[in-house]
Scaffold this motif. Sequence first.
Motif, PDB file in Angstrom:
ATOM      1  N   GLY A   1     -35.082  10.360 -30.080  1.00  0.00           N
ATOM      2  CA  GLY A   1     -33.771  10.552 -29.466  1.00  0.00           C
ATOM      3  C   GLY A   1     -33.791  11.332 -28.170  1.00  0.00           C
ATOM      4  N   ILE A   2     -34.769  12.209 -27.980  1.00  0.00           N
ATOM      5  CA  ILE A   2     -34.856  12.985 -26.741  1.00  0.00           C
ATOM      6  C   ILE A   2     -36.289  13.484 -26.563  1.00  0.00           C
ATOM      7  CG2 ILE A   2     -34.173  15.158 -27.832  1.00  0.00           C
ATOM      8  CD1 ILE A   2     -32.697  15.836 -25.172  1.00  0.00           C
ATOM      9  N   ALA A   3     -36.744  13.508 -25.340  1.00  0.00           N
ATOM     10  CA  ALA A   3     -38.067  14.043 -24.987  1.00  0.00           C
ATOM     11  C   ALA A   3     -38.099  14.203 -23.477  1.00  0.00           C
ATOM     12  CB  ALA A   3     -39.178  13.113 -25.455  1.00  0.00           C
ATOM     13  N   CYS A   4     -39.035  14.988 -22.988  1.00  0.00           N
ATOM     14  CA  CYS A   4     -39.133  15.146 -21.537  1.00  0.00           C
ATOM     15  C   CYS A   4     -40.586  15.401 -21.145  1.00  0.00           C
ATOM     16  CB  CYS A   4     -38.248  16.281 -21.043  1.00  0.00           C
ATOM     17  SG  CYS A   4     -38.753  17.912 -21.590  1.00  0.00           S
ATOM     18  N   ASN A   5     -40.865  15.138 -19.891  1.00  0.00           N
ATOM     19  CA  ASN A   5     -42.158  15.454 -19.300  1.00  0.00           C
ATOM     20  C   ASN A   5     -41.857  16.358 -18.114  1.00  0.00           C
ATOM     21  OD1 ASN A   5     -44.685  15.612 -18.170  1.00  0.00           O
ATOM     22  ND2 ASN A   5     -44.739  13.491 -17.470  1.00  0.00           N
TER      23      ASN A   5
ATOM     24  N   GLU B   1     -49.790  12.600 -15.396  1.00  0.00           N
ATOM     25  CA  GLU B   1     -48.338  12.729 -15.239  1.00  0.00           C
ATOM     26  C   GLU B   1     -47.634  11.438 -15.606  1.00  0.00           C
ATOM     27  OE1 GLU B   1     -44.975  12.542 -11.879  1.00  0.00           O
ATOM     28  OE2 GLU B   1     -47.049  12.777 -11.248  1.00  0.00           O
ATOM     29  N   CYS B   2     -48.108  10.319 -15.064  1.00  0.00           N
ATOM     30  CA  CYS B   2     -47.489   9.021 -15.380  1.00  0.00           C
ATOM     31  C   CYS B   2     -47.613   8.705 -16.863  1.00  0.00           C
ATOM     32  CB  CYS B   2     -48.125   7.913 -14.553  1.00  0.00           C
ATOM     33  SG  CYS B   2     -47.740   7.994 -12.795  1.00  0.00           S
ATOM     34  N   SER B   3     -48.780   8.973 -17.436  1.00  0.00           N
ATOM     35  CA  SER B   3     -48.985   8.749 -18.868  1.00  0.00           C
ATOM     36  C   SER B   3     -48.067   9.643 -19.688  1.00  0.00           C
ATOM     37  CB  SER B   3     -50.450   8.997 -19.243  1.00  0.00           C
ATOM     38  OG  SER B   3     -51.296   8.076 -18.580  1.00  0.00           O
ATOM     39  N   GLY B   4     -47.879  10.870 -19.238  1.00  0.00           N
ATOM     40  CA  GLY B   4     -46.977  11.793 -19.932  1.00  0.00           C
ATOM     41  C   GLY B   4     -45.534  11.340 -19.892  1.00  0.00           C
ATOM     42  N   THR B   5     -45.114  10.765 -18.775  1.00  0.00           N
ATOM     43  CA  THR B   5     -43.743  10.259 -18.679  1.00  0.00           C
ATOM     44  C   THR B   5     -43.570   9.045 -19.584  1.00  0.00           C
ATOM     45  OG1 THR B   5     -43.522  11.137 -16.449  1.00  0.00           O
ATOM     46  CG2 THR B   5     -41.956   9.434 -17.099  1.00  0.00           C
ATOM     47  N   ALA B   6     -44.578   8.176 -19.648  1.00  0.00           N
ATOM     48  CA  ALA B   6     -44.515   7.034 -20.564  1.00  0.00           C
ATOM     49  C   ALA B   6     -44.479   7.516 -22.010  1.00  0.00           C
ATOM     50  CB  ALA B   6     -45.697   6.103 -20.336  1.00  0.00           C
ATOM     51  N   LEU B   7     -45.261   8.542 -22.314  1.00  0.00           N
ATOM     52  CA  LEU B   7     -45.243   9.127 -23.659  1.00  0.00           C
ATOM     53  C   LEU B   7     -43.870   9.733 -23.963  1.00  0.00           C
ATOM     54  CD1 LEU B   7     -46.523  10.053 -26.317  1.00  0.00           C
ATOM     55  CD2 LEU B   7     -47.404  12.053 -25.079  1.00  0.00           C
ATOM     56  N   ALA B   8     -43.291  10.429 -22.995  1.00  0.00           N
ATOM     57  CA  ALA B   8     -41.956  11.015 -23.197  1.00  0.00           C
ATOM     58  C   ALA B   8     -40.925   9.922 -23.466  1.00  0.00           C
ATOM     59  CB  ALA B   8     -41.549  11.856 -21.992  1.00  0.00           C
ATOM     60  N   ALA B   9     -41.024   8.817 -22.757  1.00  0.00           N
ATOM     61  CA  ALA B   9     -40.100   7.701 -22.997  1.00  0.00           C
ATOM     62  C   ALA B   9     -40.281   7.151 -24.410  1.00  0.00           C
ATOM     63  CB  ALA B   9     -40.315   6.607 -21.955  1.00  0.00           C
ATOM     64  N   GLU B  10     -41.547   7.029 -24.834  1.00  0.00           N
ATOM     65  CA  GLU B  10     -41.819   6.550 -26.190  1.00  0.00           C
ATOM     66  C   GLU B  10     -41.286   7.525 -27.238  1.00  0.00           C
ATOM     67  OE1 GLU B  10     -45.691   5.367 -28.937  1.00  0.00           O
ATOM     68  OE2 GLU B  10     -45.882   5.352 -26.754  1.00  0.00           O
ATOM     69  N   LEU B  11     -41.518   8.820 -27.024  1.00  0.00           N
ATOM     70  CA  LEU B  11     -41.019   9.834 -27.963  1.00  0.00           C
ATOM     71  C   LEU B  11     -39.495   9.897 -27.970  1.00  0.00           C
ATOM     72  CD1 LEU B  11     -43.630  12.668 -27.317  1.00  0.00           C
ATOM     73  CD2 LEU B  11     -43.427  11.222 -29.357  1.00  0.00           C
ATOM     74  N   ALA B  12     -38.868   9.708 -26.817  1.00  0.00           N
ATOM     75  CA  ALA B  12     -37.397   9.686 -26.757  1.00  0.00           C
ATOM     76  C   ALA B  12     -36.860   8.497 -27.540  1.00  0.00           C
ATOM     77  CB  ALA B  12     -36.935   9.635 -25.303  1.00  0.00           C
ATOM     78  N   HIS B  13     -37.531   7.369 -27.442  1.00  0.00           N
ATOM     79  CA  HIS B  13     -37.118   6.191 -28.201  1.00  0.00           C
ATOM     80  C   HIS B  13     -37.229   6.464 -29.694  1.00  0.00           C
ATOM     81  CE1 HIS B  13     -37.775   2.180 -30.071  1.00  0.00           C
ATOM     82  NE2 HIS B  13     -36.762   1.871 -29.286  1.00  0.00           N
ATOM     83  N   GLU B  14     -38.296   7.149 -30.078  1.00  0.00           N
ATOM     84  CA  GLU B  14     -38.544   7.431 -31.500  1.00  0.00           C
ATOM     85  C   GLU B  14     -37.674   8.564 -32.038  1.00  0.00           C
ATOM     86  OE1 GLU B  14     -42.312   8.977 -34.206  1.00  0.00           O
ATOM     87  OE2 GLU B  14     -42.710   7.867 -32.356  1.00  0.00           O
TER      88      GLU B  14
END
Length: 184
Positions: free
Chosen positions: A129-133, A114-127
């Motif tokens: 514009g939007i992402a979610c976990n 879950e924590c890794s997924g949220t970090a991934l979502a933050a990275e994808l949002a940065h790349e």
Amino acid sequence: MGTASTADPCATVGGAAAEASAQILVVLPARTFEVEVAQLMPALLGLYKKSRDPLPITSACSLLLEHAAFEAVHDANYYRRFITGKLSDDEARRIGFRNPLASSPELIERTVLECSGTALAAELAHEHGIACNLAGGTHHAHREFGSGFTILNDLAVAAADALNAGRADRVLVVNVDSGVYEGS
């Protein structure tokens, strides 16, 4: 907001997500949020339908955070006791669990993912514009203990990861739940 067609399940999901997130529209312009969600949901649903793996994004990207990412936010002793299944009964109760559940390999794996997924979502949002976990949002854990059914604070871990990786200069966490406001 546009009307979602009942013939298009992706548009329905995008419309429902935009409606359910009405509180966020105070921060984000309604048109931008509606368009981004409507564009994102079909892609996520398409990826999910094509994959037999229940965690298509996490396993496709193989992103598991290093211990240091967790220890940047959580006390190293607390974190290590959790991942080795050695939380005390008192610590488990404070979180809201009973041992042996708090020490189960399944819960440990789920929490790290879950924590890794949220970090991934933050990275994808940065790349992008939007992402979610959808599994994320557990933000009640403190540095040295869990609370409110939250063992590790995924929002704080993801924020620290983004800051440490240089993807952000600052991070804002907006808590819109109706629970106890602690942790993040």
